[in-house]
Design a protein around this motif. Sequence first.
Motif, PDB file in Angstrom:
ATOM      1  N   ASP A  21      13.707 -13.745 -29.418  1.00 31.63           N
ATOM      2  CA  ASP A  21      15.027 -13.307 -29.003  1.00 31.63           C
ATOM      3  C   ASP A  21      15.227 -11.865 -29.499  1.00 31.63           C
ATOM      4  O   ASP A  21      15.065 -11.588 -30.689  1.00 31.63           O
ATOM      5  N   PRO A  22      15.549 -10.909 -28.627  1.00 34.79           N
ATOM      6  CA  PRO A  22      15.660  -9.506 -29.067  1.00 34.79           C
ATOM      7  C   PRO A  22      16.660  -9.302 -30.190  1.00 34.79           C
ATOM      8  O   PRO A  22      16.399  -8.515 -31.108  1.00 34.79           O
ATOM      9  N   ALA A  23      17.791 -10.008 -30.133  1.00 33.50           N
ATOM     10  CA  ALA A  23      18.794  -9.835 -31.186  1.00 33.50           C
ATOM     11  C   ALA A  23      18.262 -10.281 -32.539  1.00 33.50           C
ATOM     12  O   ALA A  23      18.596  -9.706 -33.577  1.00 33.50           O
ATOM     13  N   SER A  24      17.422 -11.310 -32.548  1.00 34.40           N
ATOM     14  CA  SER A  24      16.879 -11.781 -33.825  1.00 34.40           C
ATOM     15  C   SER A  24      15.885 -10.777 -34.390  1.00 34.40           C
ATOM     16  O   SER A  24      15.784 -10.613 -35.604  1.00 34.40           O
ATOM     17  N   LEU A  25      15.141 -10.081 -33.525  1.00 38.09           N
ATOM     18  CA  LEU A  25      14.234  -9.040 -34.004  1.00 38.09           C
ATOM     19  C   LEU A  25      15.019  -7.846 -34.533  1.00 38.09           C
ATOM     20  O   LEU A  25      14.621  -7.214 -35.518  1.00 38.09           O
ATOM     21  N   THR A  26      16.139  -7.530 -33.899  1.00 34.74           N
ATOM     22  CA  THR A  26      16.997  -6.459 -34.404  1.00 34.74           C
ATOM     23  C   THR A  26      17.508  -6.795 -35.788  1.00 34.74           C
ATOM     24  O   THR A  26      17.482  -5.961 -36.704  1.00 34.74           O
ATOM     25  N   ALA A  27      17.976  -8.039 -35.960  1.00 35.26           N
ATOM     26  CA  ALA A  27      18.480  -8.474 -37.268  1.00 35.26           C
ATOM     27  C   ALA A  27      17.370  -8.471 -38.310  1.00 35.26           C
ATOM     28  O   ALA A  27      17.578  -8.072 -39.460  1.00 35.26           O
ATOM     29  N   PHE A  28      16.179  -8.914 -37.916  1.00 32.78           N
ATOM     30  CA  PHE A  28      15.048  -8.953 -38.840  1.00 32.78           C
ATOM     31  C   PHE A  28      14.650  -7.537 -39.255  1.00 32.78           C
ATOM     32  O   PHE A  28      14.408  -7.269 -40.445  1.00 32.78           O
ATOM     33  N   ALA A  29      14.580  -6.609 -38.290  1.00 33.93           N
ATOM     34  CA  ALA A  29      14.194  -5.232 -38.599  1.00 33.93           C
ATOM     35  C   ALA A  29      15.214  -4.565 -39.511  1.00 33.93           C
ATOM     36  O   ALA A  29      14.847  -3.823 -40.429  1.00 33.93           O
ATOM     37  N   TRP A  30      16.503  -4.821 -39.277  1.00 37.55           N
ATOM     38  CA  TRP A  30      17.511  -4.227 -40.151  1.00 37.55           C
ATOM     39  C   TRP A  30      17.460  -4.841 -41.544  1.00 37.55           C
ATOM     40  O   TRP A  30      17.601  -4.131 -42.550  1.00 37.55           O
ATOM     41  N   ALA A  31      17.258  -6.137 -41.644  1.00 36.07           N
ATOM     42  CA  ALA A  31      17.144  -6.778 -42.956  1.00 36.07           C
ATOM     43  C   ALA A  31      15.920  -6.240 -43.712  1.00 36.07           C
ATOM     44  O   ALA A  31      15.969  -6.046 -44.930  1.00 36.07           O
ATOM     45  N   LEU A  32      14.836  -6.008 -42.984  1.00 32.85           N
ATOM     46  CA  LEU A  32      13.644  -5.413 -43.584  1.00 32.85           C
ATOM     47  C   LEU A  32      13.971  -4.023 -44.119  1.00 32.85           C
ATOM     48  O   LEU A  32      13.581  -3.652 -45.248  1.00 32.85           O
ATOM     49  N   PHE A  33      14.714  -3.251 -43.352  1.00 33.51           N
ATOM     50  CA  PHE A  33      15.117  -1.911 -43.765  1.00 33.51           C
ATOM     51  C   PHE A  33      16.002  -1.956 -45.009  1.00 33.51           C
ATOM     52  O   PHE A  33      15.813  -1.179 -45.957  1.00 33.51           O
ATOM     53  N   GLU A  34      16.948  -2.876 -45.027  1.00 29.36           N
ATOM     54  CA  GLU A  34      17.844  -2.983 -46.178  1.00 29.36           C
ATOM     55  C   GLU A  34      17.088  -3.423 -47.430  1.00 29.36           C
ATOM     56  O   GLU A  34      17.379  -2.975 -48.545  1.00 29.36           O
ATOM     57  N   ALA A  35      16.096  -4.314 -47.268  1.00 32.19           N
ATOM     58  CA  ALA A  35      15.272  -4.714 -48.405  1.00 32.19           C
ATOM     59  C   ALA A  35      14.503  -3.514 -48.955  1.00 32.19           C
ATOM     60  O   ALA A  35      14.351  -3.353 -50.172  1.00 32.19           O
ATOM     61  N   TRP A  36      14.019  -2.674 -48.063  1.00 29.48           N
ATOM     62  CA  TRP A  36      13.302  -1.463 -48.474  1.00 29.48           C
ATOM     63  C   TRP A  36      14.233  -0.510 -49.219  1.00 29.48           C
ATOM     64  O   TRP A  36      13.870   0.047 -50.267  1.00 29.48           O
ATOM     65  N   ARG A  37      15.434  -0.333 -48.705  1.00 33.01           N
ATOM     66  CA  ARG A  37      16.408   0.522 -49.404  1.00 33.01           C
ATOM     67  C   ARG A  37      16.766  -0.055 -50.760  1.00 33.01           C
ATOM     68  O   ARG A  37      16.888   0.672 -51.749  1.00 33.01           O
ATOM     69  N   GLY A  38      16.915  -1.392 -50.808  1.00 31.22           N
ATOM     70  CA  GLY A  38      17.246  -2.032 -52.069  1.00 31.22           C
ATOM     71  C   GLY A  38      16.161  -1.857 -53.119  1.00 31.22           C
ATOM     72  O   GLY A  38      16.427  -1.858 -54.322  1.00 31.22           O
ATOM     73  N   ALA A  39      14.924  -1.707 -52.672  1.00 27.47           N
ATOM     74  CA  ALA A  39      13.802  -1.508 -53.597  1.00 27.47           C
ATOM     75  C   ALA A  39      13.635  -0.043 -53.980  1.00 27.47           C
ATOM     76  O   ALA A  39      12.708   0.296 -54.720  1.00 27.47           O
ATOM     77  N   GLY A  40      14.519   0.843 -53.437  1.00 30.23           N
ATOM     78  CA  GLY A  40      14.428   2.253 -53.781  1.00 30.23           C
ATOM     79  C   GLY A  40      13.626   3.081 -52.806  1.00 30.23           C
ATOM     80  O   GLY A  40      13.118   4.144 -53.160  1.00 30.23           O
ATOM     81  N   THR A  41      13.481   2.598 -51.577  1.00 26.05           N
ATOM     82  CA  THR A  41      12.698   3.275 -50.525  1.00 26.05           C
ATOM     83  C   THR A  41      11.329   3.718 -51.025  1.00 26.05           C
ATOM     84  O   THR A  41      10.975   4.907 -50.953  1.00 26.05           O
ATOM     85  N   PRO A  42      10.530   2.789 -51.547  1.00 34.13           N
ATOM     86  CA  PRO A  42       9.223   3.179 -52.083  1.00 34.13           C
ATOM     87  C   PRO A  42       8.265   3.616 -50.980  1.00 34.13           C
ATOM     88  O   PRO A  42       8.459   3.312 -49.801  1.00 34.13           O
ATOM     89  N   GLY A  43       7.213   4.332 -51.393  1.00 31.81           N
ATOM     90  CA  GLY A  43       6.190   4.751 -50.446  1.00 31.81           C
ATOM     91  C   GLY A  43       5.338   3.582 -49.993  1.00 31.81           C
ATOM     92  O   GLY A  43       5.567   2.434 -50.357  1.00 31.81           O
ATOM     93  N   ARG A  44       4.346   3.868 -49.166  1.00 32.94           N
ATOM     94  CA  ARG A  44       3.456   2.866 -48.586  1.00 32.94           C
ATOM     95  C   ARG A  44       4.258   1.810 -47.823  1.00 32.94           C
ATOM     96  O   ARG A  44       3.944   0.631 -47.836  1.00 32.94           O
ATOM     97  N   SER A  45       5.325   2.267 -47.184  1.00 37.44           N
ATOM     98  CA  SER A  45       6.188   1.369 -46.400  1.00 37.44           C
ATOM     99  C   SER A  45       6.476   2.015 -45.052  1.00 37.44           C
ATOM    100  O   SER A  45       7.596   1.946 -44.543  1.00 37.44           O
ATOM    101  N   ALA A  46       5.443   2.622 -44.472  1.00 42.86           N
ATOM    102  CA  ALA A  46       5.635   3.420 -43.260  1.00 42.86           C
ATOM    103  C   ALA A  46       6.011   2.588 -42.054  1.00 42.86           C
ATOM    104  O   ALA A  46       6.380   3.138 -41.019  1.00 42.86           O
ATOM    105  N   PHE A  47       5.912   1.268 -42.152  1.00 49.09           N
ATOM    106  CA  PHE A  47       6.207   0.407 -41.006  1.00 49.09           C
ATOM    107  C   PHE A  47       7.688   0.123 -40.853  1.00 49.09           C
ATOM    108  O   PHE A  47       8.124  -0.406 -39.827  1.00 49.09           O
ATOM    109  N   VAL A  48       8.498   0.444 -41.869  1.00 50.83           N
ATOM    110  CA  VAL A  48       9.902   0.016 -41.881  1.00 50.83           C
ATOM    111  C   VAL A  48      10.710   0.742 -40.816  1.00 50.83           C
ATOM    112  O   VAL A  48      11.347   0.112 -39.960  1.00 50.83           O
TER     113      VAL A  48
END
Length: 742
Positions: free
Chosen positions: A332-359
């Motif tokens: 479902d496209p909306a679920s992928l949008t939600a998943f991608a944003w949650a992935l992004f927020e997790a990355w921000r929460g970790a301090g936007t570390p390197g080696r995360s070029a897929f986010v």
Amino acid sequence: MKDAVPDAGKDDAVPDAPFDALPANLVDPPWLRKQAAPKATAGDRTGDTVVPGLEPPGDRRIVWEPEEREQWAAMRPYGGPWADGDWEREAEKVRDGSMYLPSQAGFLASAPEDLARPLLAAWEPPPVTWDFDHSLKPIVARFEEAAWDVSVRMARANPFGTGPVLLPFLGADVARLMADWLYRLKSAQKLARTWFARHGLGAVPYLVPDALGKRVGPRRNAVHALRLIEGGAIEGGVAGAARVHGEEAAKAVAALLADAPAQAGPAHERPKPPDLPRWLDTEALPRPVLRDGRRLPPGAARTLVHLWAMALRPDAFPGAHEAAEETAALCDPASLTAFAWALFEAWRGAGTPGRSAFVLPALGRFGDDETVRRLTPLIKEWPGQSGHDRAAAGLDALAAIGTDLALLHLDGIARSGRYKGLQRQAQAKLRQVAARKGLSDEQLADRLVPSFGLDATGTMTLDHGPRRFTVGFDELLRPYVIGEDGKRRKTLPKPGPDGDPSAHLRFTALKKDVRTVASLQIARLETAMVEGRTWTPAEFTAFFVRHPLMWHIARRLVWTSGGTAFRLAEDRTPADVRDDAFEVRADVRIAHPLLLGDALPAWAEVLADYEIVQPFPQLARPVFTLADGEGRDGRLARFEGLRVPYGKILGLTRTGWERGAALDGGVQRWISRRAGARHVVVELDPGIVAGYVDLHPEQRLEHVWIAPAPREYDPALPVGNGFAAVDPVLLSEILADLENLT
């Protein structure tokens, strides 16, 4: 961002999909399978697909990006300055090699051409291992093909540090060199990829003879490079470009590419998949949901992210992109949008570390307009937080999302970004989008203004549960709401217990988006007036008269067509200064008061009678002209010697001026503004220190002059007719900026 589908990570009632409903690469990842030994490449089978007798084209070309040559020419060379009487004496030091090598380059970039050109032809500096591209770039900008051989020779000695000077070069020797670096040198991989991305299909004719030849090394390198070009071009583009060598060569190249292996690298070994970072816990994220309502089973979401990471290197991990897209098509496209944003927020929460070029690429692939609204403010902030690379990747995400709103926000950063480096990257990204669509930058900007679902009258209807409201905008693009009772309100009432909250959320987002559009478009149209941009009658009708939002701005301006000024009346029809109907038949531009002449007071009276408030100063704009004879020598002496607070100098960047290149010590010695094919340059003393702009609170305007390119003042540089060739409207604006400094 709220999940648009049930959070499968939190709702155990959502069933998991069985493994047999998932793509094979998601259930059994390729990197966990035992692989058969790779077969030999087409480039190693020297007897196959050979077309003898082919020769690469013998031409050499310098292919410049917009403003690139001017930027290279403005780079400060080493050595000097040399006085008029020094040239011949110093030239002898270049001939006998006694001058310091970077200073030799600086001399060639600065000396009179009749002396420098023969020196360059005989110049044979020893190959050096230090970075020499800074020394060569102003020479290349000045002499172009005459600097070819020495540039190639110096780049061979240091591909990483000097190789960037070859980026505009397009010829057989450079194409072969780049193919070799692409295949063999890890340190020059990025440079080579940039070169092939830049020249694309234009490089193909130079590679085909090697790709279809018998020599193993050049053949292998050329095939590898052609596959890279094919991946970024339209299908069959490489074979089509190879047709300059004949139909047989084109067919051979097509067969060779089809037979070429998926692996890449010197030993054709499959690289190890990238490790996912420790901060990533995909089971804590809302797992994507299939279109049939079932969620991905445990572990599958992590495999999907792994595929996203691998897809960023399609040459190293062939098939990863296709496998990821196969999975995405089932979700479902909306679920992928939600998943991608949650992935992004997790990355921000970790301090936007390197080696995360897929986010951020994941946001670009699956983001929506709400993603754009949330991501854009962060992109604007990141450069100030030592996050320029993050911001640049964010621009890529906006371009990949590609909706009208995403491109509109990208355009906003390109026009008024706080950080000039990011602004230039946004401009380059928009140029790429415009080029794909066959448009100019400004033509693309016209098409980026969204209608937000408004109808031809500029309104929309929102269902608010049992009630319905009409939303419209006034001439200042402020929203208003009219209920079924006919009453006009400033905002939409909050929904009652039986109401639909989505209408209120939509109205809130609409207000925010229109506010962004209004500020961007008003600034864009003011620039268009200054620069004299025109629209055809059809474009004017489509993008202003009929557009549900832009018409509100357009009706508050005075326009000209075929020498006649007009405005848009309340019924959207053109009217002249006497309010008589006017037919637009010629190209249209926004009238600068300098163009209205004696009619200016009459137009001011018309707008006052209709109580029209202009979106930016137009009719009341001050007009400036040169005094009789002023500027013929290419200088504006009346402004020279003035002392100005540094803040006023920096303020010029809001009206199109650009700070100069950072020279020794990071000092920016000039600020300039384009004036047609030339630049008006203000030389500053002591100059602005990049990163410490307030170090010198006051700046002296040392010279104010017109030059072919932004650079320090040079009395020997010819200026032709001085300021006489500058468009009077643009000249008036430049003089206004300089007057404001005083």
